[in-house]
Design a protein around this motif. Sequence first.
Motif, PDB file in Angstrom:
ATOM      1  N   ARG A  65       0.807  -1.215   0.000  1.00 54.59           N
ATOM      2  CA  ARG A  65       0.000   0.000   0.000  1.00 54.59           C
ATOM      3  C   ARG A  65       0.849   1.277   0.000  1.00 54.59           C
ATOM      4  NH1 ARG A  65      -1.167   3.838   3.302  1.00 54.59           N
ATOM      5  NH2 ARG A  65      -2.838   5.178   2.582  1.00 54.59           N
ATOM      6  N   LYS A  66       1.990   1.238   0.668  1.00 51.04           N
ATOM      7  CA  LYS A  66       2.827   2.436   0.727  1.00 51.04           C
ATOM      8  C   LYS A  66       3.242   2.884  -0.672  1.00 51.04           C
ATOM      9  CE  LYS A  66       7.203   1.875   2.154  1.00 51.04           C
ATOM     10  NZ  LYS A  66       8.384   1.422   2.907  1.00 51.04           N
ATOM     11  N   ARG A  68       1.234   1.705  -3.543  1.00 51.19           N
ATOM     12  CA  ARG A  68      -0.024   1.784  -4.302  1.00 51.19           C
ATOM     13  C   ARG A  68      -0.708   3.125  -4.117  1.00 51.19           C
ATOM     14  NH1 ARG A  68      -1.519  -3.005  -1.556  1.00 51.19           N
ATOM     15  NH2 ARG A  68      -3.363  -1.920  -0.759  1.00 51.19           N
ATOM     16  N   LYS A  69      -0.527   3.723  -2.958  1.00 48.38           N
ATOM     17  CA  LYS A  69      -1.345   4.893  -2.620  1.00 48.38           C
ATOM     18  C   LYS A  69      -1.082   6.090  -3.538  1.00 48.38           C
ATOM     19  CE  LYS A  69       1.737   6.402   1.082  1.00 48.38           C
ATOM     20  NZ  LYS A  69       1.931   6.388   2.537  1.00 48.38           N
ATOM     21  N   THR A  70       0.034   6.110  -4.246  1.00 53.16           N
ATOM     22  CA  THR A  70       0.291   7.234  -5.151  1.00 53.16           C
ATOM     23  C   THR A  70       0.249   6.809  -6.616  1.00 53.16           C
ATOM     24  OG1 THR A  70       2.662   6.840  -4.872  1.00 53.16           O
ATOM     25  CG2 THR A  70       1.668   8.548  -3.496  1.00 53.16           C
ATOM     26  N   PHE A 130     -15.387  19.765  -0.823  1.00 55.06           N
ATOM     27  CA  PHE A 130     -14.153  19.839  -0.033  1.00 55.06           C
ATOM     28  C   PHE A 130     -13.349  18.557  -0.119  1.00 55.06           C
ATOM     29  CE2 PHE A 130     -17.735  18.838   2.792  1.00 55.06           C
ATOM     30  CZ  PHE A 130     -17.370  17.598   3.265  1.00 55.06           C
ATOM     31  N   SER A 131     -14.027  17.460  -0.456  1.00 56.19           N
ATOM     32  CA  SER A 131     -13.295  16.205  -0.536  1.00 56.19           C
ATOM     33  C   SER A 131     -13.131  15.742  -1.977  1.00 56.19           C
ATOM     34  CB  SER A 131     -14.011  15.126   0.269  1.00 56.19           C
ATOM     35  OG  SER A 131     -15.328  14.979  -0.205  1.00 56.19           O
ATOM     36  N   ALA A 135      -5.728  13.793  -1.287  1.00 54.08           N
ATOM     37  CA  ALA A 135      -4.355  14.277  -1.117  1.00 54.08           C
ATOM     38  C   ALA A 135      -3.413  13.683  -2.150  1.00 54.08           C
ATOM     39  CB  ALA A 135      -3.874  13.927   0.291  1.00 54.08           C
ATOM     40  N   VAL A 136      -3.732  12.517  -2.639  1.00 52.66           N
ATOM     41  CA  VAL A 136      -2.793  11.852  -3.545  1.00 52.66           C
ATOM     42  C   VAL A 136      -3.245  11.897  -5.003  1.00 52.66           C
ATOM     43  CG1 VAL A 136      -1.881  10.294  -1.802  1.00 52.66           C
ATOM     44  CG2 VAL A 136      -3.902   9.632  -3.095  1.00 52.66           C
ATOM     45  N   LEU A 139      -0.614  13.267  -7.233  1.00 53.23           N
ATOM     46  CA  LEU A 139       0.531  12.365  -7.386  1.00 53.23           C
ATOM     47  C   LEU A 139       0.209  11.196  -8.310  1.00 53.23           C
ATOM     48  CD1 LEU A 139       1.622  12.309  -3.648  1.00 53.23           C
ATOM     49  CD2 LEU A 139       2.751  13.535  -5.508  1.00 53.23           C
ATOM     50  N   LYS A 152      10.405   6.023  -6.224  1.00 50.38           N
ATOM     51  CA  LYS A 152       9.989   5.746  -4.842  1.00 50.38           C
ATOM     52  C   LYS A 152      10.032   4.245  -4.547  1.00 50.38           C
ATOM     53  CE  LYS A 152       6.075   6.129  -1.709  1.00 50.38           C
ATOM     54  NZ  LYS A 152       4.634   6.343  -1.593  1.00 50.38           N
TER      55      LYS A 152
ATOM     56  N   GLU B  19      -4.619   0.451   5.819  1.00 47.62           N
ATOM     57  CA  GLU B  19      -4.202  -0.930   6.091  1.00 47.62           C
ATOM     58  C   GLU B  19      -3.356  -1.022   7.368  1.00 47.62           C
ATOM     59  OE1 GLU B  19      -2.485  -2.594   2.555  1.00 47.62           O
ATOM     60  OE2 GLU B  19      -4.286  -2.238   1.371  1.00 47.62           O
ATOM     61  N   ILE B  38       1.789  11.948   3.184  1.00 49.36           N
ATOM     62  CA  ILE B  38       0.671  11.751   2.253  1.00 49.36           C
ATOM     63  C   ILE B  38      -0.525  11.166   2.997  1.00 49.36           C
ATOM     64  CG2 ILE B  38      -0.091  10.411   0.257  1.00 49.36           C
ATOM     65  CD1 ILE B  38       2.841  10.632  -0.747  1.00 49.36           C
ATOM     66  N   LEU B  41      -2.308  13.825   5.007  1.00 52.56           N
ATOM     67  CA  LEU B  41      -3.201  14.660   4.195  1.00 52.56           C
ATOM     68  C   LEU B  41      -4.481  13.909   3.837  1.00 52.56           C
ATOM     69  CD1 LEU B  41      -0.490  16.302   1.937  1.00 52.56           C
ATOM     70  CD2 LEU B  41      -1.948  17.476   3.585  1.00 52.56           C
ATOM     71  N   GLU B  42      -4.329  12.621   3.537  1.00 51.11           N
ATOM     72  CA  GLU B  42      -5.521  11.815   3.250  1.00 51.11           C
ATOM     73  C   GLU B  42      -6.421  11.722   4.480  1.00 51.11           C
ATOM     74  OE1 GLU B  42      -5.005   8.054   1.174  1.00 51.11           O
ATOM     75  OE2 GLU B  42      -5.605   9.343  -0.479  1.00 51.11           O
ATOM     76  N   GLU B  48     -12.672  15.444   7.311  1.00 53.12           N
ATOM     77  CA  GLU B  48     -13.674  16.363   6.751  1.00 53.12           C
ATOM     78  C   GLU B  48     -14.976  15.629   6.447  1.00 53.12           C
ATOM     79  OE1 GLU B  48     -11.557  18.072   3.425  1.00 53.12           O
ATOM     80  OE2 GLU B  48     -11.203  19.929   4.527  1.00 53.12           O
ATOM     81  N   LYS B  49     -14.823  14.422   5.880  1.00 55.32           N
ATOM     82  CA  LYS B  49     -16.026  13.633   5.587  1.00 55.32           C
ATOM     83  C   LYS B  49     -16.757  13.273   6.881  1.00 55.32           C
ATOM     84  CE  LYS B  49     -14.132  11.353   1.488  1.00 55.32           C
ATOM     85  NZ  LYS B  49     -13.566  10.075   0.991  1.00 55.32           N
ATOM     86  N   GLU B  54     -15.645  21.390   5.724  1.00 51.08           N
ATOM     87  CA  GLU B  54     -14.271  21.610   5.333  1.00 51.08           C
ATOM     88  C   GLU B  54     -13.449  22.116   6.518  1.00 51.08           C
ATOM     89  OE1 GLU B  54     -12.082  23.723   1.487  1.00 51.08           O
ATOM     90  OE2 GLU B  54     -14.194  24.056   1.922  1.00 51.08           O
TER      91      GLU B  54
END
Lengths: 410, 86
Positions: A65-66, A68-70, A130-131, A135-136, A139, A152, B19, B38, B41-42, B48-49, B54
Amino acid sequence: MERRVVITAASAITPIGHGKDALVDSLINGKSGVQKIKKDDLLTDRVESQVFGTVSYPIEFDFKRKYRKTMGPVAYYACQVVKEVLEAAGLKKDFISSGRLGVAFGSTHGSPTVQRQIYEHFFSGSDERFSAIGAVDYLKSMVHTTAVNITKMFEITGRVISSSTACTTSSQSIGFGYEAVKYGLQDAMVCGGADEYDTTTVAVFDNLLACSTEYNETPHLTPRPFDTRRDGLVVGEGAGAVLLEEYASAKKRGAHILGEVVGFWCGNNGGDLILPNMNGIKATIVQGLQNAGLTPEDINFVSAHATATKMGDVAEAMAIGSVYGKGPLVTGLKSYMGHTMGSCGVIETIITLYMMAQGFVAPTLNLDEIDPRCSMIRHNQKLRETPIDIASIQNFAFGGVNTSLFLKKV
Amino acid sequence: MTRDDIKANILKIFETEFEIIDPGVDDNLTEEHDFDSIDALELLGEIEKMLGSELTRQEKKDSMEIRTINQICDYVVSLAQKRSLM
């Protein structure tokens, strides 16, 4: 300082297979990877072209996942082929992270799948704006997402080149990687390109009347490079990576050498951004030959860009004919899988290396009747057992970008 | 919304989105669970949800020193109280 540069590992995910055995089998047996387009709820009902070069087999991505997330789909492809290349090459971890190994890798426009999700949310009318952008998301979708996800995942600390020149993306990656090693800026470069399944690219070419539309019910019969009944390109998906190494160090560590890169040129037509330009293509071939220190007579195979558009194939045939005459065999490898966009240059390079190793030249698929306007070159219409000593791979892109790459059997 | 509800939600987010299953509430998430910038931030997006509104720029900045599940819960409690959700 000028050093010899060799390719010591390669891997490709293509519509006609993943890995050397599958690719060679498809080439020898004339298998097409073009299929009916997969329906989406955005564009496929609006475009006339209903065919796509599709990767339809499962791929076991085993990324934590570290990582996959980007990653969007394009980065999955990119990281998978690079993983296979690094495993095959057997490079040591301390070299990979030494700063002496770099990455040259790109895609046409990052991940359109992720970009589409972002815009769908923006225009959905949802109050939860807002969502809308995670965040990724940037990327995953940014234009250099393949290159930096590779750095990475494998902790590569050398220079990063991320070309994004549509159809010349990965041929530039190899060419710029070659120059980085040749001139001693890096000792090795992992180079390539990737593009994911994307219907917006189909729409772009469809609007320009450049896509194939007459074979929607018989996808395997298109594209038809240089054929009188060709009717345009077929968009495809895929990825490829090669490892370039400085020759002496590759020999010293006992690396298996697939071929030597002996020359590269990249030029621009200096004018129209869409129309093919015979003079621009010819100049790129001629300058590439000079860069490689070769004459036209030295070349015995040309992998043509050959997208199967009405005008592009004629301009390319005229350019090849004016430089090489009817000397080298010419094959349009996109006939097997469509135009895999940012990955086509590296995939065509890898296929050429495989044919070089096994001593055969695959024919241009669907080339039943040569267009008289393309007849000035030596088309390959049948499978031939014949050695390839020196090959040229040529690619051309929207924006007037042209590349020629020269490979030699070692 | 109680602190226990918030804690349960946060742990669920950590399991499904990151995970990271059942971390200690005082574990240093960065050092012990590879929770990086990262992810942080996620997580703000997920918060927020959860709150249905916000976060302000200052509220986001206030989260930058957080390292543990307990600190995250305290942070979300303060946000919920400001929004009259508790």
